[in-house]
Scaffold this motif. Structure first.
Motif, PDB file in Angstrom:
ATOM      1  N   ASN A   1       0.828  -1.316   0.143  1.00  0.00           N
ATOM      2  CA  ASN A   1      -0.082   0.115   0.042  1.00  0.00           C
ATOM      3  C   ASN A   1       0.917   1.132   0.011  1.00  0.00           C
TER       4      ASN A   1
ATOM      5  N   ASP B   1       0.145   5.573   1.005  1.00  0.00           N
ATOM      6  CA  ASP B   1      -0.848   6.310   1.130  1.00  0.00           C
ATOM      7  C   ASP B   1      -0.060   7.858   1.560  1.00  0.00           C
ATOM      8  N   LYS B   2      -0.859   8.726   2.047  1.00  0.00           N
ATOM      9  CA  LYS B   2      -0.179  10.247   2.530  1.00  0.00           C
ATOM     10  C   LYS B   2       0.963   9.962   3.437  1.00  0.00           C
TER      11      LYS B   2
END
Length: 368
Positions: free
Chosen positions: A263, A265-266
């Motif tokens: 994954n 993300d931010k």
């Protein structure tokens, strides 16, 4: 009285300027001022150096290579010795491969310049293109590009600009023991191959390759401005960006869905997203990929012809995978070509720069 004094000051100022101008003209007097140095001048200096160095590498011209470096300092000696090793490696690899290098060209993009001592320190990006042909197929010209990030110190001498110090991440750093490989049988096998014209790949693989070509940084086509995808963090300062780039290729191009383990993300990428060993393990153990072959170069080079665009190669040193590259095509003999970050590569033969006898290769099929 005040007016007379002002006139005298004015006359003295003019006289001083005239004297200074005369000294500059007659005696080559150099006032102590900051030299103004622009990007065009810096580009000219680097182009001169790289043109000579590329030609020396191509022709194995030891004399020209030697004259490009300042041997009076340890940094100049180290820079020269490293480039000499690179020259020898390229020609050993070419002999193993059965190819002839026809040309080497470098495009320069300057980032920063500053004056130092009697010369300059230049921070720049270099995109170097190598053209080659196979010995038994001289009409089919192949090429690949390697992008590198340099800091180079240079100064002027009677013979021209010379290198006093240079640093860059070298794509051939693991290549100094190529002579350990028995290359005769390998060369004969490679020269006997042909590129498959009937190779069919699905849209997901094609899109993965398109993404890999656009965002391979300093090795990409100039229209892409040698940049990474700004949506993602550049992990090179943190140890390497190769797995991050491979993950992007599979997600952005190949349409693989993110998972809890794989994954981005931010807050950044998960371990399986950004770490080479973890990326390889995740892809295989999750069933998203499977092993084609594993082992030393002499054990896997025949199996490498099974690689398809969108598959990947993992490079293992001392029992740990330290690098990932993604297959993006094949040359005129069907030899697999790869793209990657750190160093940036565009359509480079998959083993070039990874010839140390201790390196093992994971050739991995990705299930799109």
């Amino acid at each position: 009285m005040v007016i007379i004094i002002k006139k005298m000051k004015f006359i003295i100022s003019i006289t001083c300027l005239l004297v200074l101008s005369l000294m500059i003209v007659l005696f080559n007097f150099k006032p102590d001022i900051v030299t103004i140095f622009n990007e065009d001048e810096g580009s000219q200096i680097l182009e001169e150096i790289f043109k000579s160095r590329n030609r020396a590498l191509l022709d194995e011209d030891l004399n020209t290579l030697n004259n490009l470096y300042d041997k009076s300092t340890k940094y100049g000696v180290w820079a020269y010795e490293h480039e000499l090793k690179k020259m020898k490696y390229l020609h050993k690899w070419a002999n193993k491969q059965g190819i002839d290098f026809k040309d080497i060209r470098t495009k320069i993009k300057i980032n920063r310049i500053k004056t130092i001592n009697e010369g300059y320190s230049i921070n720049f990006t270099a995109s170097t293109e190598y053209e080659y042909v196979y010995e038994n197929d001289p009409d089919n010209v192949n090429f690949f590009r390697i992008g590198t990030y340099h800091v180079l110190n240079t100064m002027i001498k009677e013979e021209g600009w010379i290198i006093t110090k240079e640093w860059y991440t070298d794509p051939f750093a693991d290549s100094l023991n190529l002579d350990e490989i028995e290359s005769k049988d390998i060369k004969e096998y490679i020269l006997s191959q042909q590129k498959s014209d009937s190779l069919q790949i699905n849209e997901r693989r094609k899109n993965a390759v398109n993404y890999a070509d656009e965002f391979c940084g300093a090795a990409a086509d100039e229209e892409y401005e040698f940049k990474y995808n700004k949506k993602y963090r550049n992990y090179n300062p943190l140890g390497g960006d190769c797995a991050n780039f491979a993950s992007q290729i599979l997600y952005e191009g190949g349409n693989f869905r993110k998972t809890h383990k794989w994954n981005y993300d931010k807050s950044g990428g998960s371990k399986a997203w950004v770490n080479a060993q973890a990326f390889k393990d995740y892809m295989i153990y999750s069933g998203r990929a499977s092993l084609i072959s594993y082992g030393s170069y002499s054990k896997v080079y025949k199996a490498s012809y099974k690689l398809l665009p969108g598959d990947f190669v993992a490079y293992e040193k001392k029992g740990k995978v330290t690098h990932i590259s993604v297959v993006t095509g094949a040359d005129s003999k069907g030899y697999a070509l790869v793209n990657c970050h750190n160093t940036d590569r565009y359509r480079v033969p998959w083993d070039l720069g990874w010839s140390d006898k201790g390196i093992k290769f994971w050739l991995v099929r990705v299930h799109y």
